[in-house]
Design an enzyme around this catalytic site. Structure first.
Site, PDB file in Angstrom:
ATOM      1  N   ASN A 165     -15.995  12.154   9.389  1.00 16.43           N
ATOM      2  CA  ASN A 165     -15.686  11.969   7.965  1.00 16.43           C
ATOM      3  C   ASN A 165     -16.873  12.141   7.017  1.00 16.43           C
ATOM      4  OD1 ASN A 165     -13.400  11.223   9.389  1.00 16.43           O
ATOM      5  ND2 ASN A 165     -12.804   9.649   7.948  1.00 16.43           N
ATOM      6  N   ALA A 201      -0.870  11.818   7.979  1.00 17.89           N
ATOM      7  CA  ALA A 201      -0.076  11.986   6.749  1.00 17.89           C
ATOM      8  C   ALA A 201      -1.028  12.245   5.605  1.00 17.89           C
ATOM      9  CB  ALA A 201       0.740  10.726   6.474  1.00 17.89           C
ATOM     10  N   LYS A 203     -11.558   4.785  17.479  1.00 17.38           N
ATOM     11  CA  LYS A 203     -11.225   5.572  16.283  1.00 17.38           C
ATOM     12  C   LYS A 203     -12.393   5.560  15.299  1.00 17.38           C
ATOM     13  CE  LYS A 203      -7.694   6.953  13.170  1.00 17.38           C
ATOM     14  NZ  LYS A 203      -7.219   6.362  11.932  1.00 17.38           N
ATOM     15  N   GLY A 217       0.855  -1.199   0.000  1.00 15.85           N
ATOM     16  CA  GLY A 217       0.000   0.000   0.000  1.00 15.85           C
ATOM     17  C   GLY A 217       0.879   1.234   0.000  1.00 15.85           C
ATOM     18  N   ALA A 218       1.075   1.826  -1.192  1.00 23.13           N
ATOM     19  CA  ALA A 218       1.992   2.970  -1.309  1.00 23.13           C
ATOM     20  C   ALA A 218       1.240   4.300  -1.285  1.00 23.13           C
ATOM     21  CB  ALA A 218       2.835   2.830  -2.571  1.00 23.13           C
ATOM     22  N   GLY A 219       0.249   4.416  -0.386  1.00 25.38           N
ATOM     23  CA  GLY A 219      -0.440   5.692  -0.175  1.00 25.38           C
ATOM     24  C   GLY A 219       0.304   6.518   0.866  1.00 25.38           C
TER      25      GLY A 219
END
Ligand code: KPL
Length: 318
Positions: free
Chosen positions: A204, A140, A196, A23-25
């Protein structure tokens, strides 16, 4: 934090390191940037489609310093000693199906997904593997495809989901410690994930529907008209799950406090809608609505928010 080596990487190569990130988010790239260059790399879901053996991006750390980051796409996974899964909740099971057969049976798999539902699905699919869940407040974001910003430092809690993971938490914390991020063990990881989820359920969908930063929801008619009923639905479900009770009043205070503390943030769900991506609504308010139904409760406000967010961008039907 940058690495300029050009040799073909693999996890068995000392330069490839032992921590693989699927997961390259924003979150995956945050972890890769914070771990030593020799310790980690990204897992390609489809190695034959790789056009480069390295991933390059710019990283702004939480002190505002800029770093050029280069990390390998790992083409060999047989020596991976820890897998961090930072995919979107809805992609997780399928992404793991594609790669889990290539990592050792004993390799711990730590799931970083938002909401609930995807973690239980993975643990149920591979009960004999060491599967853990993480709940993180590290912030992030990815303002451009090749830029990641560590907007605020937070904490990460890790706890076991399957029996083979029970004694592995301390070792994983040690392996992640070179990142300098605050990582702690959590015996009651489901309670932590529920805490959470409640915050995300109360922030959200409103930011996505109103297309506003977190703080602005607090004055909106939509929020003011629905937040008490939403918190009541959450409190009823938390009690029905047998978890320590939360009063609707305290849940509302927690939601409002986080919305104020992150007032100028674009929530992950608003960001998904703005980019036309499938949101995680099915794992947040949608999870609350479905789970309530399964336990003989009703959650009409969570269902209404789920339906309305799904009208904003296409979602797979389920
Ligand atoms: O976790 C978040 C998210 O955006 O998903 C909050 C707490 C709402 C911060 O933006």
């Amino acid at each position: 934090m940058s690495s300029q080596r050009s040799a073909r990487p693999s996890a068995s190569d000392p330069e490839g390191g032992g921590i693989a990130i699927l997961g390259a988010g924003a979150l995956g790239r945050l972890w890769a940037a914070r771990l030593p260059p020799t310790a980690s790399g990204f897992v390609p879901r489809n190695p034959s489609a790789l056009s480069s053996f390295r991933l390059h991006y710019h990283f702004r750390d939480s002190e505002g310093r800029e770093h050029a980051v280069t990390r390998p796409w790992l083409t060999t996974l047989s020596d991976v000693t820890l897998l961090l899964v930072t995919t979107k909740a809805g992609d997780t099971l399928e992404a793991l199906e594609q790669v889990i057969g290539r990592i050792p049976e004993s390799c711990p798999v730590v799931l970083f997904q938002n909401g609930l539902g995807s973690q239980q699905a993975v643990a149920a699919r591979w009960p004999a593997r060491p599967i853990l869940a993480a709940s993180t407040t590290e912030a992030a974001n990815r303002p451009a495809p090749d830029r990641v910003v560590h907007a605020a430092r937070g904490h990460t809690w890790i706890g076991a989901l399957t029996e083979p993971a029970t004694d592995l938490v301390a070792g994983i914390i040690r392996q992640l410690s070179p990142s300098g991020l605050d990582v702690r063990g959590e015996v009651r990881i489901l309670e932590r994930l529920w805490g959470k989820l409640a915050i995300n359920a109360g922030i959200n969908p409103f930011t996505a529907l109103l297309d506003c930063p977190n703080g602005e929801i607090l004055e909106s008619r939509l929020f003011l008209d629905s937040i008490d009923a939403l918190c009541e639905e959450l409190a009823n479900l938390i009690a029905a799950e047998g978890l320590p009770p939360h009063s609707p009043r305290i849940l509302r205070n927690d939601i409002e406090r986080v919305a104020r503390n992150t007032a100028s943030n674009t929530s992950s769900m608003r960001g998904d809608v703005q980019s036309g991506r499938t949101t995680e609504i099915d794992y947040i308010n949608g999870y609350v609505a479905n789970r309530s139904r399964e336990l003989g409760l009703t959650a009409p406000v969570n269902q209404m928010l789920t339906d309305r967010v799904k009208e904003l961008v296409p979602h797979p039907s389920n």
